[in-house]
Scaffold this motif. Structure first.
Motif, PDB file in Angstrom:
ATOM      1  N   THR A   1      -0.357  -0.462  11.491  1.00 29.78           N
ATOM      2  CA  THR A   1      -1.734   0.033  11.472  1.00 29.78           C
ATOM      3  C   THR A   1      -2.316  -0.012  10.076  1.00 29.78           C
ATOM      4  O   THR A   1      -3.483  -0.384   9.883  1.00 29.78           O
ATOM      5  CB  THR A   1      -1.787   1.468  12.035  1.00 29.78           C
ATOM      6  OG1 THR A   1      -1.465   1.433  13.430  1.00 29.78           O
ATOM      7  CG2 THR A   1      -3.181   2.074  11.868  1.00 29.78           C
ATOM      8  N   THR A   2      -1.535   0.337   9.068  1.00 29.75           N
ATOM      9  CA  THR A   2      -2.022   0.272   7.688  1.00 29.75           C
ATOM     10  C   THR A   2      -2.394  -1.162   7.317  1.00 29.75           C
ATOM     11  O   THR A   2      -3.423  -1.403   6.672  1.00 29.75           O
ATOM     12  CB  THR A   2      -0.956   0.811   6.718  1.00 29.75           C
ATOM     13  OG1 THR A   2      -0.654   2.165   7.055  1.00 29.75           O
ATOM     14  CG2 THR A   2      -1.442   0.765   5.279  1.00 29.75           C
TER      15      THR A   2
ATOM     16  N   VAL B   1     -13.069  -5.891  15.352  1.00 31.36           N
ATOM     17  CA  VAL B   1     -11.950  -4.958  15.184  1.00 31.36           C
ATOM     18  C   VAL B   1     -11.963  -3.923  16.296  1.00 31.36           C
ATOM     19  O   VAL B   1     -12.976  -3.246  16.519  1.00 31.36           O
ATOM     20  CB  VAL B   1     -12.025  -4.261  13.812  1.00 31.36           C
ATOM     21  CG1 VAL B   1     -10.853  -3.297  13.640  1.00 31.36           C
ATOM     22  CG2 VAL B   1     -12.046  -5.290  12.682  1.00 31.36           C
TER      23      VAL B   1
ATOM     24  N   SER C   1      -9.883  -0.691  17.051  1.00 31.63           N
ATOM     25  CA  SER C   1      -8.866   0.243  16.580  1.00 31.63           C
ATOM     26  C   SER C   1      -8.348   1.076  17.741  1.00 31.63           C
ATOM     27  O   SER C   1      -8.873   1.034  18.848  1.00 31.63           O
ATOM     28  CB  SER C   1      -9.444   1.155  15.498  1.00 31.63           C
ATOM     29  OG  SER C   1     -10.441   1.985  16.055  1.00 31.63           O
TER      30      SER C   1
ATOM     31  N   LEU D   1     -10.871  -1.249   5.669  1.00 32.95           N
ATOM     32  CA  LEU D   1     -10.932   0.210   5.739  1.00 32.95           C
ATOM     33  C   LEU D   1     -10.052   0.847   4.661  1.00 32.95           C
ATOM     34  O   LEU D   1     -10.265   1.996   4.289  1.00 32.95           O
ATOM     35  CB  LEU D   1     -10.492   0.689   7.126  1.00 32.95           C
ATOM     36  CG  LEU D   1     -11.374   0.242   8.287  1.00 32.95           C
ATOM     37  CD1 LEU D   1     -10.751   0.660   9.613  1.00 32.95           C
ATOM     38  CD2 LEU D   1     -12.780   0.820   8.157  1.00 32.95           C
ATOM     39  N   LEU D   2      -9.073   0.098   4.196  1.00 29.14           N
ATOM     40  CA  LEU D   2      -8.214   0.529   3.092  1.00 29.14           C
ATOM     41  C   LEU D   2      -8.141  -0.598   2.072  1.00 29.14           C
ATOM     42  O   LEU D   2      -8.184  -1.779   2.441  1.00 29.14           O
ATOM     43  CB  LEU D   2      -6.797   0.848   3.594  1.00 29.14           C
ATOM     44  CG  LEU D   2      -6.605   2.054   4.510  1.00 29.14           C
ATOM     45  CD1 LEU D   2      -5.172   2.102   5.023  1.00 29.14           C
ATOM     46  CD2 LEU D   2      -6.949   3.352   3.793  1.00 29.14           C
TER      47      LEU D   2
ATOM     48  N   LEU E   1      -3.409  -3.561   9.396  1.00 33.14           N
ATOM     49  CA  LEU E   1      -4.646  -3.930  10.084  1.00 33.14           C
ATOM     50  C   LEU E   1      -5.856  -3.248   9.463  1.00 33.14           C
ATOM     51  O   LEU E   1      -6.951  -3.828   9.407  1.00 33.14           O
ATOM     52  CB  LEU E   1      -4.545  -3.597  11.565  1.00 33.14           C
ATOM     53  CG  LEU E   1      -3.482  -4.371  12.363  1.00 33.14           C
ATOM     54  CD1 LEU E   1      -3.619  -4.085  13.842  1.00 33.14           C
ATOM     55  CD2 LEU E   1      -3.579  -5.865  12.098  1.00 33.14           C
ATOM     56  N   ARG E   2      -5.684  -2.035   8.985  1.00 36.59           N
ATOM     57  CA  ARG E   2      -6.801  -1.342   8.333  1.00 36.59           C
ATOM     58  C   ARG E   2      -7.168  -2.009   7.021  1.00 36.59           C
ATOM     59  O   ARG E   2      -8.347  -2.005   6.627  1.00 36.59           O
ATOM     60  CB  ARG E   2      -6.442   0.131   8.115  1.00 36.59           C
ATOM     61  CG  ARG E   2      -6.458   0.937   9.408  1.00 36.59           C
ATOM     62  CD  ARG E   2      -6.054   2.373   9.192  1.00 36.59           C
ATOM     63  NE  ARG E   2      -6.156   3.129  10.431  1.00 36.59           N
ATOM     64  CZ  ARG E   2      -5.709   4.363  10.602  1.00 36.59           C
ATOM     65  NH1 ARG E   2      -5.100   4.985   9.586  1.00 36.59           N
ATOM     66  NH2 ARG E   2      -5.842   4.983  11.764  1.00 36.59           N
ATOM     67  N   MET E   3      -6.201  -2.588   6.338  1.00 37.53           N
ATOM     68  CA  MET E   3      -6.534  -3.334   5.121  1.00 37.53           C
ATOM     69  C   MET E   3      -7.242  -4.638   5.461  1.00 37.53           C
ATOM     70  O   MET E   3      -8.173  -5.049   4.762  1.00 37.53           O
ATOM     71  CB  MET E   3      -5.256  -3.583   4.301  1.00 37.53           C
ATOM     72  CG  MET E   3      -4.743  -2.319   3.603  1.00 37.53           C
ATOM     73  SD  MET E   3      -3.402  -2.626   2.414  1.00 37.53           S
ATOM     74  CE  MET E   3      -1.994  -2.810   3.534  1.00 37.53           C
TER      75      MET E   3
ATOM     76  N   LYS F   1       0.847  -1.188   0.000  1.00 37.29           N
ATOM     77  CA  LYS F   1       0.000   0.000   0.000  1.00 37.29           C
ATOM     78  C   LYS F   1       0.874   1.227   0.000  1.00 37.29           C
ATOM     79  O   LYS F   1       1.773   1.367   0.830  1.00 37.29           O
ATOM     80  CB  LYS F   1      -0.917   0.019   1.230  1.00 37.29           C
ATOM     81  CG  LYS F   1      -1.882   1.198   1.269  1.00 37.29           C
ATOM     82  CD  LYS F   1      -2.914   1.131   0.153  1.00 37.29           C
ATOM     83  CE  LYS F   1      -3.891   2.303   0.203  1.00 37.29           C
ATOM     84  NZ  LYS F   1      -4.865   2.244  -0.905  1.00 37.29           N
TER      85      LYS F   1
ATOM     86  N   ASP G   1      -5.480  -2.979  17.366  1.00 39.45           N
ATOM     87  CA  ASP G   1      -4.382  -2.087  16.999  1.00 39.45           C
ATOM     88  C   ASP G   1      -3.850  -1.403  18.254  1.00 39.45           C
ATOM     89  O   ASP G   1      -4.482  -0.498  18.796  1.00 39.45           O
ATOM     90  CB  ASP G   1      -4.878  -1.052  15.985  1.00 39.45           C
ATOM     91  CG  ASP G   1      -3.754  -0.195  15.428  1.00 39.45           C
ATOM     92  OD1 ASP G   1      -2.570  -0.514  15.685  1.00 39.45           O
ATOM     93  OD2 ASP G   1      -4.047   0.799  14.741  1.00 39.45           O
TER      94      ASP G   1
ATOM     95  N   ALA H   1      -9.214  -5.030   7.919  1.00 44.78           N
ATOM     96  CA  ALA H   1     -10.570  -4.624   8.309  1.00 44.78           C
ATOM     97  C   ALA H   1     -11.340  -3.958   7.175  1.00 44.78           C
ATOM     98  O   ALA H   1     -12.428  -3.428   7.401  1.00 44.78           O
ATOM     99  CB  ALA H   1     -10.491  -3.669   9.504  1.00 44.78           C
TER     100      ALA H   1
END
Length: 273
Positions: A64-65, A101, A103, A73-74, A67-69, A9, A180, A71
């Motif tokens: 964090t990036t 999740v 965050s 979110l990204l 984990l956001r993917m 990413k 996170d 979930a």
């Protein structure tokens, strides 16, 4: 089980002026100031059921990036994520139904009680009010938070907010949990309570748990498996004992430094900063 395969990413920082008409040289200056940041550049790991997997790395490593993917979110630029065999990119709703999740931003509604916060999220997941309330009562016993249920969350301590947010994430009884840096801002007692709650979820309910951290002690005391991330990519994985043995360091902190800051962990020449 959560399976992450070669995630990548990148983000563009700065710039943005060329999109505005009539800026001339100013627009060119804006384009020159823009830069591409490769936040994640090849993270790869598998987190099995009934285990706690720690995503360990220094600040800015891409935890964090990642984990956001997971979930949804990204959206990753490259790579694949599956949750219990469900491709997050192809069917995010089905994958999220199997994820809880937590965050770093707790995001509780301060005017609602802890119980109301938990039940509300249960309703969003399609549960009946009665089923969500019953699940909240069960989680309150598991997380030792029964005295909090009828209190408004406004004014909660960090530990109380963490417990409520964790119960909210678990209300639909997901088999996979993503956290996170969950101990940020917690005192010693709240941190111990969280560790005990995660152990119960692993041992009694067989949950797959993934959490990111940069705290060595959390990993040593809690994780069955460790994934070391540096400069946006996986540089090592294994148990604490395996990683210390691999580096020849009896102290896990020293082992981590060897793995995360070794010369071959740094970006190759020509890659994005």
């Amino acid at each position: 089980m959560i399976h992450v395969q070669q995630l990548r990413k990148r983000f563009v920082q700065g710039g943005g002026l060329p999109g505005l008409p009539g800026l001339g040289a100013l627009g060119a200056w804006g384009a020159a100031k823009a830069r591409v940041v490769q936040a994640v550049d090849g993270v790869d790991f598998c987190a099995p059921d009934g285990r706690i997997t720690g995503l360990l790395g220094p600040n800015g490593a891409g935890k964090t990036t990642t984990l956001r993917m997971i979930a949804a979110l990204l959206v990753p630029d490259e790579g694949r994520i599956t949750v219990d065999g469900i491709d997050v990119g192809q069917d995010p709703r089905a994958a999220l139904a199997r994820l809880g999740v937590l965050s770093d931003a707790r995001g509780l509604y301060p005017r609602l009680t802890a119980l109301e916060n938990i039940v509300y999220y249960g309703r969003l997941h399609g549960m009946t009010a009665a089923a969500a309330a019953a699940r909240a009562a069960h989680l309150a016993r598991v997380l030792d938070m029964e005295p909090l249920l009828d209190r408004r969350t406004d004014g909660f301590s960090q530990g109380e907010r963490m417990k409520t947010a964790l119960a909210r994430a678990l209300v639909h009884n997901p088999p996979n949990i993503v956290l996170d840096e969950p101990t940020n801002g917690l005192d010693v007692l709240a941190t111990r309570a969280l560790r005990e709650a995660l152990r119960r979820l692993r041992d009694d309910e067989g949950k797959c748990i993934v959490f990111s951290t940069h705290i060595m002690q959390e990993v040593e005391r809690l994780c069955d498996h460790v994934v070391v991330v540096a400069h946006g990519r996986t540089v090592a994985d294994g148990t604490v004992a395996e990683l210390t043995r691999r580096t020849g360091q009896p102290d896990f902190e020293e082992a981590f430094v060897r793995l995360a800051f070794a010369a071959d962990a740094h970006p190759a020449a020509g890659s994005a900063p």
